[in-house]
Write an enzyme that holds these catalytic residues in place. Structure first.
Site, short mmCIF file in Angstrom:
data_model
loop_
_atom_site.label_atom_id
_atom_site.label_comp_id
_atom_site.label_asym_id
_atom_site.label_seq_id
_atom_site.Cartn_x
_atom_site.Cartn_y
_atom_site.Cartn_z
N GLU A 19 0.89 -1.12 0.04
CA GLU A 19 0.03 0.04 0.00
C GLU A 19 0.74 1.15 -0.02
OE1 GLU A 19 -3.08 0.36 2.81
OE2 GLU A 19 -3.41 -1.78 2.98
P1 P53 Z 1 -7.81 5.25 4.82
C1 P53 Z 1 -4.01 4.28 9.47
C2 P53 Z 1 -3.07 4.61 8.97
C3 P53 Z 1 -2.51 3.96 8.05
C4 P53 Z 1 -3.17 3.18 7.31
O1 P53 Z 1 -6.58 4.56 4.87
C5 P53 Z 1 -4.24 2.91 7.56
C6 P53 Z 1 -5.03 3.42 8.60
C7 P53 Z 1 -6.34 3.21 9.00
O2 P53 Z 1 -7.28 3.75 8.33
O3 P53 Z 1 -5.13 2.10 6.87
C8 P53 Z 1 -4.55 1.33 5.81
O4 P53 Z 1 -8.92 4.73 3.95
C9 P53 Z 1 -5.52 0.11 5.53
C10 P53 Z 1 -6.50 0.47 4.22
C11 P53 Z 1 -7.10 2.05 4.24
C12 P53 Z 1 -5.67 2.68 3.80
O5 P53 Z 1 -4.61 2.51 4.51
O6 P53 Z 1 -8.40 5.44 6.36
O7 P53 Z 1 -4.77 -0.66 5.08
O8 P53 Z 1 -7.54 -0.32 4.56
O9 P53 Z 1 -8.02 2.22 3.38
C13 P53 Z 1 -5.94 4.26 3.90
O10 P53 Z 1 -7.71 6.86 4.19
#
Ligand code: P53
Length: 494
Positions: free
Chosen positions: A379
């Site tokens: 990611e």
């Molecule tokens: P969203 C917190 C910090 C870093 C990544 O996040 C995180 C989170 C929890 O939200 O989550 C990851 O959609 C996660 C995904 C998520 C993505 O980062 O909150 O593995 O499911 O969608 C982006 O902006």
């Protein structure tokens, strides 16, 4: 000075990532049970999502519909193929396979859906990369067992893992056990313990102790899954998955440096255990000092040693910083939700995430030094508000810049520092529901989805400028990161 001029490996896994609960929708179709994501409402930019007791009338649950990938996946996978994806990271919604979580037999309709999805990917030679548990535990396990408070959930999880390993043993090679297992080091934030572990903490409880117990059961469950998977197919590559936000010291004051070190220890003990198969010494000392009486058995410790992961997957969005406070022992008083400070040297996204491309090179080196395992960036991306023009274009030059700058740092780590990186799957392949806010408007995708925060919209898909840019990056195996034709798509008028 010797700079290695060779490019990325030919089989480098370029792709994109998503998670089942954030895009599939069809939350009650094909026998699917409710998951923790199905009882969370949408938040605004600055407030948290609400966790309701079951699904309640009058509340809006954005994950119930997602972007309807459950029905529209053939056209979406086709678009991924058009971008040139070599792999596609998604998760298997646990509650499609075991709707309540504690059944003995899997749900055939749920299994059949992922057969169709993985076959569709393979049709285009796209390798699925599959997360077993990505914030979508069956909700029944929360109400009945208290989520990962209970050792019984370890058994339910491994039963789920075995069912999908057996079913997809010839279709899926790359697996990840628990998504961002270390998010819960921020145990004071209700969202993280609930999404990761199905746990809600009572006001009189020590959330930190609850987190360590649940985290222990999860690393044990992960080690059992690794063992089961390798028995079913020795070629499986089964990885851990952590949120890699490095924590920098705010200054060069030794107490700040010590505090940042403890912050890193507290964030990365999960992967320490999953990679090394043993608990770090600081942590067993810490349990003793805190008087935590955790349920950690000899059999658990043996399993941790037997079920070490094959590689380390991680997300990278941002870096953190921390500072020691007066009159404290920095080795003993770290609390992530209290002790992070703003790093004034890096800009922030619209949601306050500290954008730090060089932090990715630092992270790759740090993880390589610490773990000596292949690394997979599963990611990386930026949540931003996009504008769809009247002629259905999205000029997301800010997203291209973010990804460009991070890929550049990744390539420096690979080419100049020799860090072994298996692949790169930006978040997200397509616009989906944000995990932390439930918003659709916090967009990450290469493909725009016509859906608004309140659930309205046609669900039509449109290629963003970043779609063409990333297609070109993949086609050149990362050799050319400049916008296509000097920014043809980004520069089109009107
Ligand atoms: P969203 C917190 C910090 C870093 C990544 O996040 C995180 C989170 C929890 O939200 O989550 C990851 O959609 C996660 C995904 C998520 C993505 O980062 O909150 O593995 O499911 O969608 C982006 O902006």
């Amino acid at each position: 000075m010797s700079l290695t001029k060779t490019g990325l490996p030919k089989d480098f896994l370029w792709g994109g990532a998503v998670a089942a609960h954030q895009l599939e929708g069809a939350y009650n179709v094909g026998g699917k049970g409710l998951s923790v994501a199905d009882v969370m409402t949408a938040a605004g930019t600055h407030d948290e999502r609400k966790i309701t007791a079951g699904v309640q009338a009058g509340e809006f649950y954005p994950n119930h519909q997602g972007i309807d990938f459950y029905h529209q996946y053939p056209q979406d996978v086709k678009l991924f193929a058009e971008m040139g994806f070599k792999c596609f990271r998604t998760s298997i919604a646990w509650s499609r396979i075991f709707p309540q979580g504690d059944e003995l037999e899997p749900n055939e309709a749920g299994l059949a859906f992922y057969d169709r999805l993985f076959d569709e990917c393979r049709k285009y030679h796209i390798e699925p990369v599959v997360t077993l548990s990505h914030f979508e535990m069956p909700y029944h396990l929360v109400t009945q067992y208290g989520g990962f408070r209970s050792r019984k959930v370890v058994t339910f999880f491994t039963r789920f893992a075995k069912a999908v390993f057996e079913r997809y043993q010839d279709k899926v090679k790359y697996w990840l056990t628990f998504n961002e297992i270390n998010n819960q080091s921020n145990y004071d934030r209700a969202f993280t313990l609930f999404t990761n572990s199905g746990i809600q903490v009572a006001p009189d409880e020590d959330a930190e102790e609850v987190m360590y117990q649940a985290g222990h059961y999860e690393v044990v469950a992960s080690s059992l899954a690794v063992q089961i998977g390798h028995q079913i197919n020795p070629d499986f590559q089964i990885g851990a998955m952590i949120a890699m936000s490095p924590v920098y010291p705010a200054t060069d004051k030794p107490k700040d440096v010590l505090k940042a070190q403890r912050a890193m220890q507290a964030r990365f003990w999960f992967s320490d255990v999953q990679v090394e198969g043993t608990y770090p010494t600081w942590l067993t000392q810490y349990f003793d000092a805190k008087g935590y009486q955790l349920d950690i058995t000899k059999a658990d410790l043996a399993n941790l040693k037997r079920g070490k992961v094959d590689y380390l997957g991680f997300s990278y969005y941002m870096s953190f910083a921390t500072a020691a406070r007066e009159h404290e022992d920095p080795q003993f008083s770290y609390n992530e939700s209290r002790d992070l400070v703003t790093n004034t040297y890096v800009p922030q996204s619209d949601w306050g995430w500290q954008v730090d491309p060089e932090g990715l090179r630092y992270s790759l080196n740090w993880l390589n030094d610490r773990y000596h395992l292949p690394l997979f960036i599963v990611e990386n991306g930026i949540g931003a508000i996009d504008q769809l023009t009247a002629d259905h274009q999205v000029h997301d030059d800010y997203r291209i810049k973010y990804l460009h700058d991070h890929i550049e740092q990744m390539e420096l780590a690979i080419k100049e520092d020799g860090v072994p990186v298996m692949g790169y799957t930006p978040w997200s392949a397509i616009d989906i529901v944000s995990a932390s806010t439930g918003q659709l408007s916090k967009r990450y995708g290469f493909i725009y989805v016509d859906r608004n925060d309140d659930g309205s919209g046609s669900l039509a898909r449109y290629k963003k400028d970043s779609f063409y840019w990333y297609q070109h990056v993949i086609a050149t195996n990362g050799e050319d990161l400049d916008p296509v034709g000097g920014g043809v798509h980004a520069a089109s008028s009107n």
